[in-house]
Design a protein around this motif. Sequence first.
Motif, PDB file in Angstrom:
ATOM      1  N   PRO A  63     -29.007  -2.824  31.531  1.00  0.00           N
ATOM      2  CA  PRO A  63     -28.641  -4.156  32.016  1.00  0.00           C
ATOM      3  C   PRO A  63     -27.171  -4.262  32.427  1.00  0.00           C
ATOM      4  O   PRO A  63     -26.331  -3.483  32.004  1.00  0.00           O
ATOM      5  N   VAL A  64     -26.907  -5.282  33.245  1.00  0.00           N
ATOM      6  CA  VAL A  64     -25.530  -5.677  33.559  1.00  0.00           C
ATOM      7  C   VAL A  64     -25.224  -6.878  32.671  1.00  0.00           C
ATOM      8  O   VAL A  64     -25.936  -7.884  32.719  1.00  0.00           O
ATOM      9  N   ILE A  65     -24.167  -6.739  31.828  1.00  0.00           N
ATOM     10  CA  ILE A  65     -23.856  -7.782  30.846  1.00  0.00           C
ATOM     11  C   ILE A  65     -22.425  -8.261  31.032  1.00  0.00           C
ATOM     12  O   ILE A  65     -21.623  -7.643  31.752  1.00  0.00           O
ATOM     13  N   ALA A  66     -22.092  -9.358  30.375  1.00  0.00           N
ATOM     14  CA  ALA A  66     -20.721  -9.896  30.409  1.00  0.00           C
ATOM     15  C   ALA A  66     -20.129  -9.813  29.009  1.00  0.00           C
ATOM     16  O   ALA A  66     -20.798 -10.128  28.014  1.00  0.00           O
TER      17      ALA A  66
ATOM     18  N   HIS B 232     -20.373   6.747  22.015  1.00  0.00           N
ATOM     19  CA  HIS B 232     -19.272   7.677  22.277  1.00  0.00           C
ATOM     20  C   HIS B 232     -17.959   6.994  22.657  1.00  0.00           C
ATOM     21  O   HIS B 232     -17.079   7.628  23.237  1.00  0.00           O
ATOM     22  N   ASP B 233     -17.827   5.723  22.326  1.00  0.00           N
ATOM     23  CA  ASP B 233     -16.573   5.021  22.598  1.00  0.00           C
ATOM     24  C   ASP B 233     -16.433   3.867  21.604  1.00  0.00           C
ATOM     25  O   ASP B 233     -17.375   3.080  21.449  1.00  0.00           O
ATOM     26  N   PRO B 234     -15.273   3.768  20.922  1.00  0.00           N
ATOM     27  CA  PRO B 234     -15.136   2.726  19.891  1.00  0.00           C
ATOM     28  C   PRO B 234     -15.202   1.303  20.439  1.00  0.00           C
ATOM     29  O   PRO B 234     -15.787   0.417  19.798  1.00  0.00           O
ATOM     30  N   VAL B 235     -14.633   1.066  21.616  1.00  0.00           N
ATOM     31  CA  VAL B 235     -14.690  -0.282  22.202  1.00  0.00           C
ATOM     32  C   VAL B 235     -16.120  -0.599  22.607  1.00  0.00           C
ATOM     33  O   VAL B 235     -16.637  -1.701  22.357  1.00  0.00           O
ATOM     34  N   ASP B 236     -16.776   0.385  23.233  1.00  0.00           N
ATOM     35  CA  ASP B 236     -18.172   0.180  23.644  1.00  0.00           C
ATOM     36  C   ASP B 236     -19.079  -0.050  22.441  1.00  0.00           C
ATOM     37  O   ASP B 236     -20.056  -0.809  22.520  1.00  0.00           O
ATOM     38  N   PHE B 237     -18.759   0.628  21.326  1.00  0.00           N
ATOM     39  CA  PHE B 237     -19.559   0.439  20.109  1.00  0.00           C
ATOM     40  C   PHE B 237     -19.484  -1.014  19.643  1.00  0.00           C
ATOM     41  O   PHE B 237     -20.502  -1.617  19.276  1.00  0.00           O
TER      42      PHE B 237
ATOM     43  N   ARG C  66     -22.068  -6.528  19.312  1.00  0.00           N
ATOM     44  CA  ARG C  66     -22.132  -7.957  19.673  1.00  0.00           C
ATOM     45  C   ARG C  66     -23.344  -8.261  20.560  1.00  0.00           C
ATOM     46  O   ARG C  66     -23.964  -9.328  20.441  1.00  0.00           O
ATOM     47  N   GLN C  67     -23.655  -7.333  21.468  1.00  0.00           N
ATOM     48  CA  GLN C  67     -24.682  -7.591  22.490  1.00  0.00           C
ATOM     49  C   GLN C  67     -26.059  -7.092  22.100  1.00  0.00           C
ATOM     50  O   GLN C  67     -27.035  -7.301  22.822  1.00  0.00           O
ATOM     51  N   GLY C  68     -26.149  -6.390  20.962  1.00  0.00           N
ATOM     52  CA  GLY C  68     -27.444  -5.880  20.528  1.00  0.00           C
ATOM     53  C   GLY C  68     -27.953  -4.734  21.377  1.00  0.00           C
ATOM     54  O   GLY C  68     -29.175  -4.603  21.601  1.00  0.00           O
ATOM     55  N   LEU C  69     -27.046  -3.894  21.866  1.00  0.00           N
ATOM     56  CA  LEU C  69     -27.425  -2.770  22.710  1.00  0.00           C
ATOM     57  C   LEU C  69     -27.824  -1.572  21.860  1.00  0.00           C
ATOM     58  O   LEU C  69     -27.290  -1.361  20.765  1.00  0.00           O
ATOM     59  N   PRO C  70     -28.719  -0.741  22.360  1.00  0.00           N
ATOM     60  CA  PRO C  70     -29.096   0.476  21.611  1.00  0.00           C
ATOM     61  C   PRO C  70     -27.989   1.527  21.707  1.00  0.00           C
ATOM     62  O   PRO C  70     -27.124   1.480  22.581  1.00  0.00           O
ATOM     63  N   LEU C  71     -28.007   2.498  20.776  1.00  0.00           N
ATOM     64  CA  LEU C  71     -27.041   3.598  20.750  1.00  0.00           C
ATOM     65  C   LEU C  71     -27.765   4.873  21.164  1.00  0.00           C
ATOM     66  O   LEU C  71     -28.806   5.211  20.601  1.00  0.00           O
ATOM     67  N   VAL C  72     -27.205   5.578  22.143  1.00  0.00           N
ATOM     68  CA  VAL C  72     -27.805   6.834  22.591  1.00  0.00           C
ATOM     69  C   VAL C  72     -26.767   7.941  22.433  1.00  0.00           C
ATOM     70  O   VAL C  72     -25.793   8.025  23.189  1.00  0.00           O
ATOM     71  N   ASN C  73     -26.985   8.785  21.437  1.00  0.00           N
ATOM     72  CA  ASN C  73     -26.068   9.908  21.193  1.00  0.00           C
ATOM     73  C   ASN C  73     -26.515  11.092  22.050  1.00  0.00           C
ATOM     74  O   ASN C  73     -27.666  11.525  21.979  1.00  0.00           O
TER      75      ASN C  73
END
Length: 895
Positions: free
Chosen positions: A264-267, A286-291, A296-303
């Motif tokens: 998705p495209v999110i804000a 793979h990024d602390p800010v993105d984590f 906050r956005q409920g996004l999945p984590l893909v390692n």
Amino acid sequence: MVEAIQKQDEMPKAYEPKKIEAQWYKFWLEKGYFKPKIDPGKKPFVIIMPPPNVTGELHIGHALTATLEDIMTRWHRMKGDPTLWLPGIDHAGIAAQVVVEQLLAEEGLNRHQLGRDKFLERMKQWAKKCRETIAEQHQRLGASCDWSRECFTLDEGPSRAVRTAFVRLYHKGLIYRGERIINWCPRCATALSDLEVEHKEVTGHLYYVRYHLAEGDKDFITVATTRPETILGDTAVAVNPKDNRFKAMLGKKVILPAVNRLIPVIADEAVDPNFGTGAVKITPAHDPVDFEIAQRQGLPLVNILNSDATMNENAGPYAGLDRFSCREAILSDLEKDGLLVKVEPYAHSVGHCMRCQTVIEPIVSKQWFIDTQPLAQPAIKAVTDGRITIIPQRFTKVYLNWMENIRHWCISRQLWWGHQIPVWYCHDCGKQTVTIEDARACSHCGSANIEQDPDVLDTWFSSALWTHSTLGWPDDTESLGYFYPTAVMETGYDILFFWVARMIMMGLEDTGDIPFSIVYLHGLIRDEKGQKMSKIKGNVLNPIDTLEKYGTDALRFALSTGTAPGNDIKLTPSRLEAGRNFANKLWNATRFVVRSIEPERTDMKIQWSLLPVEDRWILSRLNRTIASVTSLMEGFQFGEALRQIYDFLWGEFCDWYIEIAKIRLRSSVKEALSPIPVLTYVLETSLRLLHPYMPFVTEELWQNLKQHLPPDWQATESIMVATYPEADEAAIDPEAERIMESIIEIIHSIRNTRAQCKVESTRWIEAQIYAGKLKPAITPYSQVIQTLARARPVTFLDSRQEGQLSGNALVLVLKEAEVVISMESTIDPEVERKRLQQEIKRSQAEVARLEARLNDRAFLAKAPPAIVNKERDKLALRRDELEKLKQKSLNFEEG
């Protein structure tokens, strides 16, 4: 023992450190001087040694630490304080494991082939060898620590303290296990704390990549990234909610290049609209800010990474490739598919492992963490309310800034060497058992089907407990009750956060009290060019090699003189030579004093009412030095304190008082007061003043002096347990200082004139001295001035008008006197006659050359007028010089 060391009556002509250092250290050890006695009526002075790592040998930085801490320790011991300097060694976790793994590699083995138990046995063997080496090296450096209390971070006591602290923090909810972004070193195969990552500015590239919208082939959004291989782990594209450029795209899906996954495209407010295109890829694993955005956005984590930094199954067609090979492959595919818009040069900061310099990977991982925020607040307050003082003060702001912005501390390491985490996982009920003692069954369901967490704790976790675990905590021991809190934590400013801040947090948490009241931070040691010492640059100094060449006291002198807290030190050969020269100067001075003491002398009492000016002066200067040095040491200005001791001993006692004393001792006047009592008193006191800095030479000299003193002279067995000097204000004599300063200035001025006029050392020069009101006090020192300035005759007058010197004289205006030197007396007539004749011949030859040139018609015809005029001016100047030389020669012959 003392008698065994000092067999000969006559001191050797030269100081040989190797012959005495080991003997004196053994003597101190056997006497038990390093062990403090608990005295409830006295406040102890305590330093806990920063534990060196079991990675090999001590380096020059350890020598600086040992020197500064030994200075403080010896000083407080001589002051009568119960003094504990507790030594220790750190197991060094990852650093030590890397060293042993490298040794195994040389044998064609790795730790996995050995297995955990056998590998740990090899680690223990290595650690034992290092501990013995480090202890021996500390002893070579003169470290007067209590070796009976030596601790190792993996000893039973500190290990129990580690488990106790862990379990308490766990039950308080401050230690937890969770998925967070951590710093992963693929080479060391372990997580790193933020402090173990070294950020380097590198010139890389910013890659602009096109992500097509899922609806329609023509619409797309372009993102910019420095790590295109992480595209494979993207779970969203984010824009700033205030960025109107992308409002129409919010909520839509884009196709992730290479793997064709829809995201998705999110804000999100965290996005910087000015970076790249304003749209950024979100790679939460793979990024602390993105984590944080993903949380906050409920996004999945893909390692997408394996532990060795190769691509895993989530990388699709790139699985198995090394991360950097993957980068090249995906860039090639993006360009082939028309998705690589452009590439720009881009300088940015990249994290590297501090130990192996491998580029680290931010990666989401299940690790153990400490929530340090609740621990940081009391540690901040302890500094702001003044209970803990940081020296130098400028580091207080640095400390507070870091503590106020502290982050969760990742404390688990994927290693075998260290404190294994005291957590057991139940394979039946799935719950955790956290206990101080080894668990035999699950604390929840009672099942014996449990397994301990294989990871170990960050080395700095055990180090954070060092001030209290070494004294018996968590038990309420006598040592803990008496010696805690400690007095000073002395260490390098580079581990203020690694260690000092964490000790303050854990000391307050575990004991309810601060771990120390003073933090003394020293600087780094650099080479003579100011460069940091490193093996790669080849500028590393081995402390043992250095003391072998110069002597231990010379090395200690070089490391401490003229230094200031928090400032880096340039350790140059000249500093080491200065230390060796100082030791030799003291040796020669003591040898002179010892040889001057009459065997039959039984009285060393100073007859204060009969003392001449020079005796009163040196005693006054001694006591002023003691007062200043004491004040400086109390203010932790150890480098300046040593400089003042050096200046007094070399510049006043040796260069002036001893030289004047030699004249008195040669005197034929029998009723003259002997300088021996004052010589002996000042030397003995000065040796005690200097002892904390240069323990070996001062002990040797003090023992030699002691042997030649009368039986009734009260002395301890060793200088290191003698009383540290205290200033006697009654001995300070401003008038004696004024008179001697004037005498020294007079001698200096005559010596300087001799040097400037290049007067031969065997030649006497004539001087008249106008001393005004000081004449009666200075006149008795005519012989001293004559001998030390090589001036004869020396005439003292009340006013300049009384002088009988000719007009050819040099007048030297001093602070409280004037010295008039007959210039004729500075010259040897025969030497001067020959010099003038040679000067006249050279001048005549130059005049003849210029005249011939100016009489040459060819030169006059061809040379430009400016050149001809220049040569004529030169000739006129040379003729004038020749006439002056002839007149000077004539005057000299007539005179």
